[in-house]
Motif scaffolding. Structure first.
Motif, PDB file in Angstrom:
ATOM      1  N   MET A  98       0.860  -1.197   0.000  1.00 19.17           N
ATOM      2  CA  MET A  98       0.000   0.000   0.000  1.00 19.17           C
ATOM      3  C   MET A  98       0.891   1.241   0.000  1.00 19.17           C
ATOM      4  SD  MET A  98      -3.382   0.749   0.341  1.00 19.17           S
ATOM      5  CE  MET A  98      -3.930  -0.813   1.046  1.00 19.17           C
ATOM      6  N   ASN A  99       0.823   1.987  -1.073  1.00 20.31           N
ATOM      7  CA  ASN A  99       1.713   3.138  -1.161  1.00 20.31           C
ATOM      8  C   ASN A  99       0.984   4.449  -0.858  1.00 20.31           C
ATOM      9  OD1 ASN A  99       0.223   3.587  -3.447  1.00 20.31           O
ATOM     10  ND2 ASN A  99       1.759   2.681  -4.787  1.00 20.31           N
ATOM     11  N   VAL A 100       1.765   5.521  -0.799  1.00 17.04           N
ATOM     12  CA  VAL A 100       1.206   6.805  -0.406  1.00 17.04           C
ATOM     13  C   VAL A 100       0.160   7.289  -1.406  1.00 17.04           C
ATOM     14  CG1 VAL A 100       1.777   9.210   0.050  1.00 17.04           C
ATOM     15  CG2 VAL A 100       3.274   7.408   0.863  1.00 17.04           C
ATOM     16  N   LYS A 101       0.359   6.961  -2.682  1.00 10.21           N
ATOM     17  CA  LYS A 101      -0.614   7.385  -3.683  1.00 10.21           C
ATOM     18  C   LYS A 101      -2.005   6.831  -3.362  1.00 10.21           C
ATOM     19  CE  LYS A 101       0.447   6.884  -8.083  1.00 10.21           C
ATOM     20  NZ  LYS A 101       1.171   6.303  -9.256  1.00 10.21           N
ATOM     21  N   THR A 102      -2.063   5.539  -3.065  1.00  8.03           N
ATOM     22  CA  THR A 102      -3.353   4.938  -2.740  1.00  8.03           C
ATOM     23  C   THR A 102      -3.944   5.555  -1.472  1.00  8.03           C
ATOM     24  OG1 THR A 102      -2.522   2.875  -3.681  1.00  8.03           O
ATOM     25  CG2 THR A 102      -4.541   2.751  -2.385  1.00  8.03           C
ATOM     26  N   LEU A 103      -3.081   5.762  -0.490  1.00  7.76           N
ATOM     27  CA  LEU A 103      -3.555   6.365   0.758  1.00  7.76           C
ATOM     28  C   LEU A 103      -4.110   7.764   0.517  1.00  7.76           C
ATOM     29  CD1 LEU A 103      -3.337   4.952   3.557  1.00  7.76           C
ATOM     30  CD2 LEU A 103      -1.638   4.070   1.996  1.00  7.76           C
ATOM     31  N   CYS A 104      -3.465   8.524  -0.377  1.00  8.59           N
ATOM     32  CA  CYS A 104      -3.954   9.874  -0.695  1.00  8.59           C
ATOM     33  C   CYS A 104      -5.318   9.797  -1.370  1.00  8.59           C
ATOM     34  CB  CYS A 104      -2.957  10.612  -1.585  1.00  8.59           C
ATOM     35  SG  CYS A 104      -1.478  11.175  -0.709  1.00  8.59           S
ATOM     36  N   LEU A 105      -5.468   8.870  -2.301  1.00 11.12           N
ATOM     37  CA  LEU A 105      -6.779   8.680  -2.931  1.00 11.12           C
ATOM     38  C   LEU A 105      -7.825   8.374  -1.862  1.00 11.12           C
ATOM     39  CD1 LEU A 105      -6.049   6.528  -6.136  1.00 11.12           C
ATOM     40  CD2 LEU A 105      -6.542   8.969  -5.996  1.00 11.12           C
ATOM     41  N   GLY A 106      -7.457   7.502  -0.945  1.00 10.40           N
ATOM     42  CA  GLY A 106      -8.370   7.148   0.138  1.00 10.40           C
ATOM     43  C   GLY A 106      -8.763   8.367   0.953  1.00 10.40           C
ATOM     44  N   ALA A 107      -7.790   9.173   1.297  1.00 15.40           N
ATOM     45  CA  ALA A 107      -8.060  10.384   2.070  1.00 15.40           C
ATOM     46  C   ALA A 107      -9.044  11.278   1.327  1.00 15.40           C
ATOM     47  CB  ALA A 107      -6.751  11.122   2.347  1.00 15.40           C
ATOM     48  N   LEU A 108      -8.855  11.373   0.016  1.00 20.74           N
ATOM     49  CA  LEU A 108      -9.713  12.250  -0.777  1.00 20.74           C
ATOM     50  C   LEU A 108     -11.116  11.676  -0.957  1.00 20.74           C
ATOM     51  CD1 LEU A 108      -7.103  13.449  -3.414  1.00 20.74           C
ATOM     52  CD2 LEU A 108      -7.979  14.678  -1.413  1.00 20.74           C
ATOM     53  N   SER A 109     -11.276  10.382  -0.714  1.00 21.46           N
ATOM     54  CA  SER A 109     -12.613   9.793  -0.774  1.00 21.46           C
ATOM     55  C   SER A 109     -13.473  10.301   0.386  1.00 21.46           C
ATOM     56  CB  SER A 109     -12.537   8.267  -0.728  1.00 21.46           C
ATOM     57  OG  SER A 109     -12.368   7.804   0.600  1.00 21.46           O
ATOM     58  N   LEU A 110     -12.820  10.901   1.380  1.00 17.98           N
ATOM     59  CA  LEU A 110     -13.549  11.457   2.530  1.00 17.98           C
ATOM     60  C   LEU A 110     -13.943  12.914   2.298  1.00 17.98           C
ATOM     61  CD1 LEU A 110     -11.154  10.044   5.267  1.00 17.98           C
ATOM     62  CD2 LEU A 110     -13.264   9.002   4.417  1.00 17.98           C
ATOM     63  N   GLY A 111     -13.493  13.467   1.192  1.00 18.19           N
ATOM     64  CA  GLY A 111     -13.787  14.869   0.890  1.00 18.19           C
ATOM     65  C   GLY A 111     -12.556  15.562   0.326  1.00 18.19           C
ATOM     66  N   ASP A 112     -12.763  16.682  -0.371  1.00 20.37           N
ATOM     67  CA  ASP A 112     -11.638  17.414  -0.956  1.00 20.37           C
ATOM     68  C   ASP A 112     -10.696  17.894   0.141  1.00 20.37           C
ATOM     69  OD1 ASP A 112     -13.078  16.957  -3.162  1.00 20.37           O
ATOM     70  OD2 ASP A 112     -13.473  19.054  -3.668  1.00 20.37           O
ATOM     71  N   GLN A 113      -9.405  17.780  -0.125  1.00 22.36           N
ATOM     72  CA  GLN A 113      -8.418  18.192   0.863  1.00 22.36           C
ATOM     73  C   GLN A 113      -7.157  18.693   0.167  1.00 22.36           C
ATOM     74  OE1 GLN A 113      -7.915  15.520   4.398  1.00 22.36           O
ATOM     75  NE2 GLN A 113      -9.175  14.151   3.182  1.00 22.36           N
ATOM     76  N   SER A 114      -6.380  19.457   0.911  1.00 20.19           N
ATOM     77  CA  SER A 114      -5.060  19.887   0.445  1.00 20.19           C
ATOM     78  C   SER A 114      -4.013  18.884   0.927  1.00 20.19           C
ATOM     79  CB  SER A 114      -4.733  21.269   1.013  1.00 20.19           C
ATOM     80  OG  SER A 114      -4.583  21.185   2.409  1.00 20.19           O
ATOM     81  N   GLY A 115      -2.802  18.999   0.395  1.00 27.33           N
ATOM     82  CA  GLY A 115      -1.711  18.151   0.852  1.00 27.33           C
ATOM     83  C   GLY A 115      -1.478  18.306   2.339  1.00 27.33           C
ATOM     84  N   TYR A 116      -1.624  19.529   2.795  1.00 25.23           N
ATOM     85  CA  TYR A 116      -1.467  19.824   4.214  1.00 25.23           C
ATOM     86  C   TYR A 116      -2.508  19.081   5.051  1.00 25.23           C
ATOM     87  CZ  TYR A 116      -0.555  22.773   8.305  1.00 25.23           C
ATOM     88  OH  TYR A 116      -0.218  23.229   9.550  1.00 25.23           O
ATOM     89  N   ASP A 117      -3.739  19.080   4.575  1.00 25.33           N
ATOM     90  CA  ASP A 117      -4.803  18.356   5.272  1.00 25.33           C
ATOM     91  C   ASP A 117      -4.492  16.863   5.340  1.00 25.33           C
ATOM     92  OD1 ASP A 117      -6.325  20.683   5.556  1.00 25.33           O
ATOM     93  OD2 ASP A 117      -7.315  20.391   3.619  1.00 25.33           O
ATOM     94  N   ILE A 118      -4.010  16.338   4.227  1.00 29.98           N
ATOM     95  CA  ILE A 118      -3.726  14.901   4.168  1.00 29.98           C
ATOM     96  C   ILE A 118      -2.607  14.553   5.149  1.00 29.98           C
ATOM     97  CG2 ILE A 118      -2.821  13.056   2.681  1.00 29.98           C
ATOM     98  CD1 ILE A 118      -4.319  14.368   0.351  1.00 29.98           C
ATOM     99  N   LYS A 119      -1.624  15.438   5.236  1.00 26.75           N
ATOM    100  CA  LYS A 119      -0.553  15.216   6.206  1.00 26.75           C
ATOM    101  C   LYS A 119      -1.115  15.127   7.630  1.00 26.75           C
ATOM    102  CE  LYS A 119       3.768  15.177   7.701  1.00 26.75           C
ATOM    103  NZ  LYS A 119       3.790  15.827   8.994  1.00 26.75           N
ATOM    104  N   LYS A 120      -2.070  16.001   7.931  1.00 28.22           N
ATOM    105  CA  LYS A 120      -2.689  15.969   9.264  1.00 28.22           C
ATOM    106  C   LYS A 120      -3.406  14.643   9.502  1.00 28.22           C
ATOM    107  CE  LYS A 120      -4.998  19.754   9.030  1.00 28.22           C
ATOM    108  NZ  LYS A 120      -5.977  20.813   9.342  1.00 28.22           N
ATOM    109  N   LEU A 121      -4.017  14.138   8.444  1.00 27.96           N
ATOM    110  CA  LEU A 121      -4.699  12.850   8.568  1.00 27.96           C
ATOM    111  C   LEU A 121      -3.669  11.757   8.900  1.00 27.96           C
ATOM    112  CD1 LEU A 121      -7.631  11.896   8.249  1.00 27.96           C
ATOM    113  CD2 LEU A 121      -7.054  11.182   5.941  1.00 27.96           C
ATOM    114  N   PHE A 122      -2.525  11.813   8.249  1.00 23.96           N
ATOM    115  CA  PHE A 122      -1.473  10.832   8.510  1.00 23.96           C
ATOM    116  C   PHE A 122      -0.922  10.974   9.932  1.00 23.96           C
ATOM    117  CE2 PHE A 122      -0.918  10.168   3.848  1.00 23.96           C
ATOM    118  CZ  PHE A 122      -0.901   8.792   3.870  1.00 23.96           C
ATOM    119  N   GLU A 123      -1.000  12.171  10.474  1.00 23.19           N
ATOM    120  CA  GLU A 123      -0.526  12.374  11.852  1.00 23.19           C
ATOM    121  C   GLU A 123      -1.601  11.996  12.857  1.00 23.19           C
ATOM    122  OE1 GLU A 123       0.367  16.496  11.687  1.00 23.19           O
ATOM    123  OE2 GLU A 123       2.414  16.199  10.954  1.00 23.19           O
ATOM    124  N   GLY A 124      -2.831  11.948  12.397  1.00 27.22           N
ATOM    125  CA  GLY A 124      -3.945  11.682  13.296  1.00 27.22           C
ATOM    126  C   GLY A 124      -4.483  10.281  13.150  1.00 27.22           C
TER     127      GLY A 124
END
Lengths: 194, 194
Positions: free
Chosen positions: A1-27
């Motif tokens: 499972m690579n970061v690209k897939t994880l980013c797609l997954g994050a975006l399935s929860l709603g539009d986000q910026s790279g910064y937002d996605i980073k917060k998701l990875f920290e949370g």
DNA sequence: TCGAACATGTAAAAGGTTACATGATTAC
DNA sequence: GTAATCATGTAACCTTTTACATGTTCGA
């Protein structure tokens, strides 16, 4: 499972910026994966090139303008496929367990310190997780993974309390002479053979 | 913690070949780290260049001649330093939890299948670990890490039995219309903010 | 005889981290 | 005014994985 897939997954929860996605990875994601800006931003650019996401700069006055990412139909499809195809693997990399496995090379003081610190890490993470697990805004998937993390940290705390003293004691009963020169593993040991 | 340090650690248990070290990574070490030939052999060569290990070909007739590696005094010292300096970090990468976190993108059947398979994985690993944990030849460090793995797998089994049905049910009660387009996370959610 | 286990290695590619670089805004 | 937060990105480096390549010996 690579970061690209994880980013797609994050975006399935709603539009986000790279910064937002980073917060998701920290949370929420931090309990079972991690990524940094150095991998997130290149991943997003690549996803855009592949047509899996749209990126548009949101010019809301004041603050630096975030680049909001949005899943395209193709991105949605690619994400579903990636998640469906995955045969879930798990990998744990625990330096704590490496250290205890090789604890014959550590001083009593250092070992005791390591055990205490590990206990504190689990304890504080657990307290935080227990404080948020019942919040009503969690999606079922989020709550499930929080429960998983809670179960894991609780189990590790109980294990440390039960086996930590045993590990310290077993060292004291050893002859202090042969430090670091224990006999080689028996080649028929199941842990070696398997 | 890189493969070089792990190899030094393995050699602190006695002289071994690269092949032996690989077996260790597949066995006792597999519960908290992993490495393949592609990283082990280059690591060993580099350690030799740095004077941390000696390599000599063991010409015991018959079988292909293994290259036995032996920790030098410098290697022993480097290992101790590496282990003492480490501030133990832990990283878990679980595709299972990624999948459940994004379970709103999976079909009911696929989710159920994933849960069953995950249960089986933990169950069979646990059975194996329980069968070997009390063997008398284990060093204290080995036994400690086996106990840790047992605690973790038991906790995961209990968690799956408790929360798995909840996850499946919570999906059924959702409106099937908005699949994959759930509202964005509240920006004040602790899981986002932290 | 045939498959499993023993035994070592390389090369290319992927993937990710770290450190660096920059700058605005907000809350204290 | 100053620290934290918001916000994006690059480049060099490191590490590891994957796939390939080769050959022996033991046990069934």
């Amino acid at each position: 499972m690579n970061v690209k897939t994880l980013c797609l997954g994050a975006l399935s929860l709603g539009d986000q910026s790279g910064y937002d996605i980073k917060k998701l990875f920290e949370g929420a994601l931090s309990h079972f994966h991690y990524a940094t800006y150095g991998s997130i931003y290149p991943a997003l650019r690549q996803l855009e090139r592949e047509g899996l996401i749209d990126i548009r700069t949101a010019h809301r006055g004041g603050r630096p303008a975030p680049k909001m990412c949005h899943l395209t139909a193709a991105g949605h499809k690619a994400l579903r496929q990636a998640l469906t195809a995955a045969s879930p693997t798990e990998q744990l990399r625990s330096e704590f367990l490496v250290l205890t496995y090789f604890s014959h090379l550590l001083s009593d003081e250092r070992l005791a310190e390591i055990l205490v610190e590990e206990r504190e890490r689990h304890s504080s993470t657990l307290a935080y997780l227990e404080s948020i697990v019942d919040l009503p805004e969690h999606r079922p998937g989020t709550r499930f993974t929080v429960h998983a993390a809670i179960a894991r940290h609780r189990a590790m705390l109980a294990f440390l309390d039960e086996q930590g003293p045993t590990l310290c004691q077993s060292r004291r009963s050893l002859d202090p002479e042969h430090e670091g020169t224990l006999p080689p593993l028996a080649s028929n040991s199941p842990l070696v053979a398997r």
